[in-house]
Structure formats: C-alpha cells, structure tokens
Design a protein around this motif. Structure first.
Motif, mmCIF file in Angstrom:
data_model
loop_
_atom_site.group_PDB
_atom_site.id
_atom_site.type_symbol
_atom_site.label_atom_id
_atom_site.label_comp_id
_atom_site.label_asym_id
_atom_site.label_seq_id
_atom_site.Cartn_x
_atom_site.Cartn_y
_atom_site.Cartn_z
ATOM 1 N N PHE A 1 -66.333 -16.664 -75.793
ATOM 2 C CA PHE A 1 -67.516 -16.041 -75.193
ATOM 3 C C PHE A 1 -67.192 -14.888 -74.242
ATOM 4 C CE2 PHE A 1 -68.582 -20.487 -76.128
ATOM 5 C CZ PHE A 1 -69.637 -20.304 -77.015
ATOM 6 N N GLY A 2 -65.911 -14.615 -74.034
ATOM 7 C CA GLY A 2 -65.528 -13.489 -73.191
ATOM 8 C C GLY A 2 -65.294 -13.863 -71.743
ATOM 9 N N ALA A 3 -64.663 -12.938 -71.017
ATOM 10 C CA ALA A 3 -64.305 -13.181 -69.617
ATOM 11 C C ALA A 3 -65.540 -13.413 -68.744
ATOM 12 C CB ALA A 3 -63.492 -12.011 -69.077
ATOM 13 N N SER A 4 -66.658 -12.773 -69.120
ATOM 14 C CA SER A 4 -67.869 -12.914 -68.305
ATOM 15 C C SER A 4 -68.371 -14.355 -68.277
ATOM 16 C CB SER A 4 -68.975 -11.992 -68.830
ATOM 17 O OG SER A 4 -69.327 -12.339 -70.166
ATOM 18 N N ALA A 5 -68.130 -15.097 -69.355
ATOM 19 C CA ALA A 5 -68.563 -16.497 -69.402
ATOM 20 C C ALA A 5 -67.787 -17.335 -68.386
ATOM 21 C CB ALA A 5 -68.375 -17.057 -70.807
ATOM 22 N N VAL A 6 -66.492 -17.057 -68.250
ATOM 23 C CA VAL A 6 -65.671 -17.769 -67.263
ATOM 24 C C VAL A 6 -66.135 -17.417 -65.856
ATOM 25 C CG1 VAL A 6 -63.337 -18.116 -66.376
ATOM 26 C CG2 VAL A 6 -63.698 -17.837 -68.829
ATOM 27 N N GLU A 7 -66.419 -16.144 -65.628
ATOM 28 C CA GLU A 7 -66.883 -15.708 -64.312
ATOM 29 C C GLU A 7 -68.221 -16.370 -63.961
ATOM 30 O OE1 GLU A 7 -66.913 -11.471 -64.242
ATOM 31 O OE2 GLU A 7 -64.724 -11.302 -64.386
ATOM 32 N N GLN A 8 -69.108 -16.479 -64.955
ATOM 33 C CA GLN A 8 -70.394 -17.137 -64.710
ATOM 34 C C GLN A 8 -70.196 -18.602 -64.343
ATOM 35 O OE1 GLN A 8 -73.000 -16.530 -68.078
ATOM 36 N NE2 GLN A 8 -72.717 -14.308 -68.023
ATOM 37 N N LEU A 9 -69.181 -19.219 -64.936
ATOM 38 C CA LEU A 9 -68.886 -20.617 -64.615
ATOM 39 C C LEU A 9 -68.502 -20.766 -63.149
ATOM 40 C CD1 LEU A 9 -68.736 -23.266 -66.331
ATOM 41 C CD2 LEU A 9 -66.278 -22.903 -66.429
ATOM 42 N N PHE A 10 -67.609 -19.877 -62.666
ATOM 43 C CA PHE A 10 -67.207 -19.927 -61.261
ATOM 44 C C PHE A 10 -68.372 -19.578 -60.329
ATOM 45 C CE2 PHE A 10 -62.829 -19.223 -63.042
ATOM 46 C CZ PHE A 10 -62.309 -20.431 -62.612
ATOM 47 N N GLU A 11 -69.215 -18.630 -60.763
ATOM 48 C CA GLU A 11 -70.384 -18.270 -59.957
ATOM 49 C C GLU A 11 -71.329 -19.464 -59.839
ATOM 50 O OE1 GLU A 11 -71.219 -15.600 -58.250
ATOM 51 O OE2 GLU A 11 -69.562 -14.269 -58.817
ATOM 52 N N GLY A 12 -71.499 -20.187 -60.940
ATOM 53 C CA GLY A 12 -72.362 -21.360 -60.924
ATOM 54 C C GLY A 12 -71.835 -22.432 -59.996
ATOM 55 N N ARG A 13 -70.509 -22.630 -60.010
ATOM 56 C CA ARG A 13 -69.889 -23.609 -59.109
ATOM 57 C C ARG A 13 -70.110 -23.202 -57.661
ATOM 58 N NH1 ARG A 13 -64.862 -23.822 -56.514
ATOM 59 N NH2 ARG A 13 -64.141 -25.946 -56.035
ATOM 60 N N LYS A 14 -69.939 -21.901 -57.386
ATOM 61 C CA LYS A 14 -70.149 -21.399 -56.022
ATOM 62 C C LYS A 14 -71.589 -21.621 -55.562
ATOM 63 C CE LYS A 14 -71.251 -17.303 -55.455
ATOM 64 N NZ LYS A 14 -72.535 -16.566 -55.375
ATOM 65 N N ASP A 15 -72.553 -21.363 -56.448
ATOM 66 C CA ASP A 15 -73.965 -21.527 -56.103
ATOM 67 C C ASP A 15 -74.305 -22.995 -55.823
ATOM 68 O OD1 ASP A 15 -74.352 -18.827 -56.399
ATOM 69 O OD2 ASP A 15 -75.144 -18.972 -58.447
ATOM 70 N N LYS A 16 -73.705 -23.903 -56.588
ATOM 71 C CA LYS A 16 -73.946 -25.330 -56.366
ATOM 72 C C LYS A 16 -73.380 -25.784 -55.025
ATOM 73 C CE LYS A 16 -74.352 -26.923 -61.149
ATOM 74 N NZ LYS A 16 -73.774 -27.766 -62.229
ATOM 75 N N LEU A 17 -72.176 -25.291 -54.688
ATOM 76 C CA LEU A 17 -71.576 -25.644 -53.398
ATOM 77 C C LEU A 17 -72.397 -25.083 -52.242
ATOM 78 C CD1 LEU A 17 -67.790 -25.123 -54.217
ATOM 79 C CD2 LEU A 17 -68.983 -27.294 -53.840
ATOM 80 N N CYS B 1 -65.070 -16.000 -55.594
ATOM 81 C CA CYS B 1 -66.241 -16.857 -55.368
ATOM 82 C C CYS B 1 -66.088 -17.668 -54.083
ATOM 83 C CB CYS B 1 -66.433 -17.796 -56.567
ATOM 84 S SG CYS B 1 -67.187 -16.993 -57.996
ATOM 85 N N GLU B 2 -64.864 -18.116 -53.780
ATOM 86 C CA GLU B 2 -64.649 -18.857 -52.540
ATOM 87 C C GLU B 2 -64.944 -17.960 -51.338
ATOM 88 O OE1 GLU B 2 -61.589 -22.110 -51.270
ATOM 89 O OE2 GLU B 2 -60.606 -20.180 -50.999
ATOM 90 N N LEU B 3 -64.501 -16.719 -51.395
ATOM 91 C CA LEU B 3 -64.754 -15.780 -50.307
ATOM 92 C C LEU B 3 -66.252 -15.561 -50.128
ATOM 93 C CD1 LEU B 3 -63.643 -13.806 -48.199
ATOM 94 C CD2 LEU B 3 -63.499 -12.072 -49.996
ATOM 95 N N LYS B 4 -66.962 -15.391 -51.224
ATOM 96 C CA LYS B 4 -68.413 -15.188 -51.147
ATOM 97 C C LYS B 4 -69.117 -16.442 -50.615
ATOM 98 C CE LYS B 4 -69.069 -13.602 -55.406
ATOM 99 N NZ LYS B 4 -69.800 -13.030 -56.580
ATOM 100 N N LEU B 5 -68.605 -17.610 -50.988
ATOM 101 C CA LEU B 5 -69.185 -18.855 -50.474
ATOM 102 C C LEU B 5 -69.029 -18.929 -48.968
ATOM 103 C CD1 LEU B 5 -70.345 -21.733 -50.909
ATOM 104 C CD2 LEU B 5 -67.986 -22.516 -51.194
ATOM 105 N N PHE B 6 -67.853 -18.596 -48.470
ATOM 106 C CA PHE B 6 -67.611 -18.612 -47.031
ATOM 107 C C PHE B 6 -68.552 -17.641 -46.320
ATOM 108 C CE2 PHE B 6 -62.899 -20.176 -47.005
ATOM 109 C CZ PHE B 6 -63.311 -21.325 -47.656
ATOM 110 N N GLU B 7 -68.704 -16.435 -46.867
ATOM 111 C CA GLU B 7 -69.582 -15.426 -46.254
ATOM 112 C C GLU B 7 -71.017 -15.937 -46.174
ATOM 113 O OE1 GLU B 7 -67.281 -11.308 -47.627
ATOM 114 O OE2 GLU B 7 -68.822 -12.199 -48.912
ATOM 115 N N SER B 8 -71.471 -16.603 -47.238
ATOM 116 C CA SER B 8 -72.848 -17.104 -47.262
ATOM 117 C C SER B 8 -73.044 -18.246 -46.273
ATOM 118 C CB SER B 8 -73.205 -17.581 -48.674
ATOM 119 O OG SER B 8 -73.162 -16.511 -49.596
ATOM 120 N N LEU B 9 -72.074 -19.149 -46.196
ATOM 121 C CA LEU B 9 -72.204 -20.302 -45.308
ATOM 122 C C LEU B 9 -72.086 -19.924 -43.833
ATOM 123 C CD1 LEU B 9 -70.131 -23.024 -47.227
ATOM 124 C CD2 LEU B 9 -72.612 -22.927 -46.959
ATOM 125 N N LEU B 10 -71.282 -18.905 -43.545
ATOM 126 C CA LEU B 10 -71.030 -18.552 -42.148
ATOM 127 C C LEU B 10 -72.066 -17.590 -41.585
ATOM 128 C CD1 LEU B 10 -67.135 -18.248 -42.230
ATOM 129 C CD2 LEU B 10 -68.514 -20.115 -41.309
#
Length: 214
Positions: free
Chosen positions: A99-115, A178-187
């Motif tokens: 499905f391409g690299a974008s599918a993997v990125e969407q997976l990590f984005e989804g994990r970040k959004d759930k956290l 995604c971890e960096l973006k999660l930290f930015e959103s939480l802080l």
C-alpha cells in the motif's frame, strides 16, 4: 542447555532457565540439577520469591507428605527474550510493499492520535511543570526509562534511556516524528525539540522542553 551456556549464567539466572525449560521443580530437583548445596539453593529461592519472579505450590506425592515445587510468575516475562519487533517490522514491510509508505505513516499517525485521546484529558488545567511530570510518568509506564531534569521553571530536559520500539523507529523514522508531535500536543504551550535520538545512533532520546514566550 549446554555446560558453556550454563557457565555464562549466574546461578539465579540458571534457576529461572531451568523452571522455564523443565517446568515446576522442587528444591531437591534444583539441587541435583545445579550441583550445589541445599542451603545455597534455598537462598536463591528466597531471593527470587522476594523479587516475585517465582512462586511455590504444594504438590501431592504418591507416597509421603506433599512437597513444595517452584514455578515462574508473570513478572519474569521480561527476563526471556521476545523478538516482537521482528514480526512488527515484517508486517510493516508487507504493508509498505502493498500500500506504499503513506500507509505506514498513517498507521503511526493513528497510534499517535489514540495516545493523545487517551492522555490529553488528564493534562487539561495543568501548568507546564505538572504536564511535564505527567508525561514523564506516562513514558515510564510504557518502558522508556525516563530521567527528568529541571533547568528552571520554564525549561526541562526529558531523557529516555530506553525505547521499546527502537528497532522499528530505526527503519521507520515517522514513529519518532509522531512521538514529537504527541509531546507537543500534550504539553500545550511548550516548544519541544529532540536533541538526541536512539533510533539515529544516539545514547538516548533527549527532549528539550521550553515554555513558549507570550
């Protein structure tokens, strides 16, 4: 286990390996297998019980009194290697291939959004110091071995000495983004900068956290 492998383990570790490979064993069985004194075996058993790595139960014998045998507890899981990251990488590789690299990125984005959804509500109404402390607790609970250093009231260093997904993040750097973006959103009102990264060969993952200027 070979004699060489046994020699590379401490007696304590070898007892855990025996219980893993042979199942529940009595003090006598452990003594016979290890070739040391009963007193020495009992000292190791007491230490392992104290650390909640083994537990005992009474087993009826065909003749004579019931005897105690020892078995592993759930707390010993991390002692034995589990290469979950290999399966994870294989699955991500398959996803990318089909499905391409974008599918993997969407997976990590989804994990970040759930956290974010999981932890964001508890951050509301907290000042930066409280949020940083809570973030450190969250990461510690998830196995990141966090060290938090306060520079001043408006600046902190959050150091992660372990990364449970290091092998995955080494290949798929989007996990780190995604971890960096999660930290930015939480802080909230904080500038978050990653200055060191395990997945890029660093000694640890280090985040500089500064309160945003008004």
């Amino acid at each position: 286990m070979s004699n060489l492998e046994q020699g590379q383990l401490s007696t304590r570790d070898y007892i855990l390996h025996l219980l893993k490979t042979k199942g529940a064993m009595s003090t006598k069985e452990l003594t016979d297998e290890l070739g040391i004194t009963v007193m020495a075996v009992r000292r190791h058993i007491q230490s392992l019980e104290r650390d909640k790595l083994i537990d005992s139960k009474m087993v009826r014998q065909s003749m004579g009194r019931p005897t105690a045998v020892y078995c592993l507890t759930e707390h010993v899981e991390d002692f034995f290697p589990r290469k979950y990251h290999i399966l994870t990488l294989e699955l991500l590789d398959e996803l990318e291939e089909h499905f391409g690299a974008s599918a993997v990125e969407q997976l990590f984005e989804g994990r970040k959004d759930k956290l974010l959804k999981k932890y964001d509500a508890s951050m509301q109404g907290k000042d930066l110091a409280e949020r940083v402390s809570m973030l450190a607790d969250i990461q510690n609970e998830n196995g990141y071995m966090v060290e938090l250093e306060k520079i001043n009231d408006e600046q902190y260093l959050l150091k992660e000495h372990n990364c449970p997904i290091e092998q995955v993040a080494t290949k798929y750097q989007h996990a780190c983004r995604c971890e960096l973006k999660l930290f930015e959103s939480l802080l909230g009102d904080a500038e978050v900068t990653r200055t060191d990264c395990l997945a890029k060969g660093g000694q640890r993952c280090t985040y500089s956290i500064k309160k945003k200027k008004k």
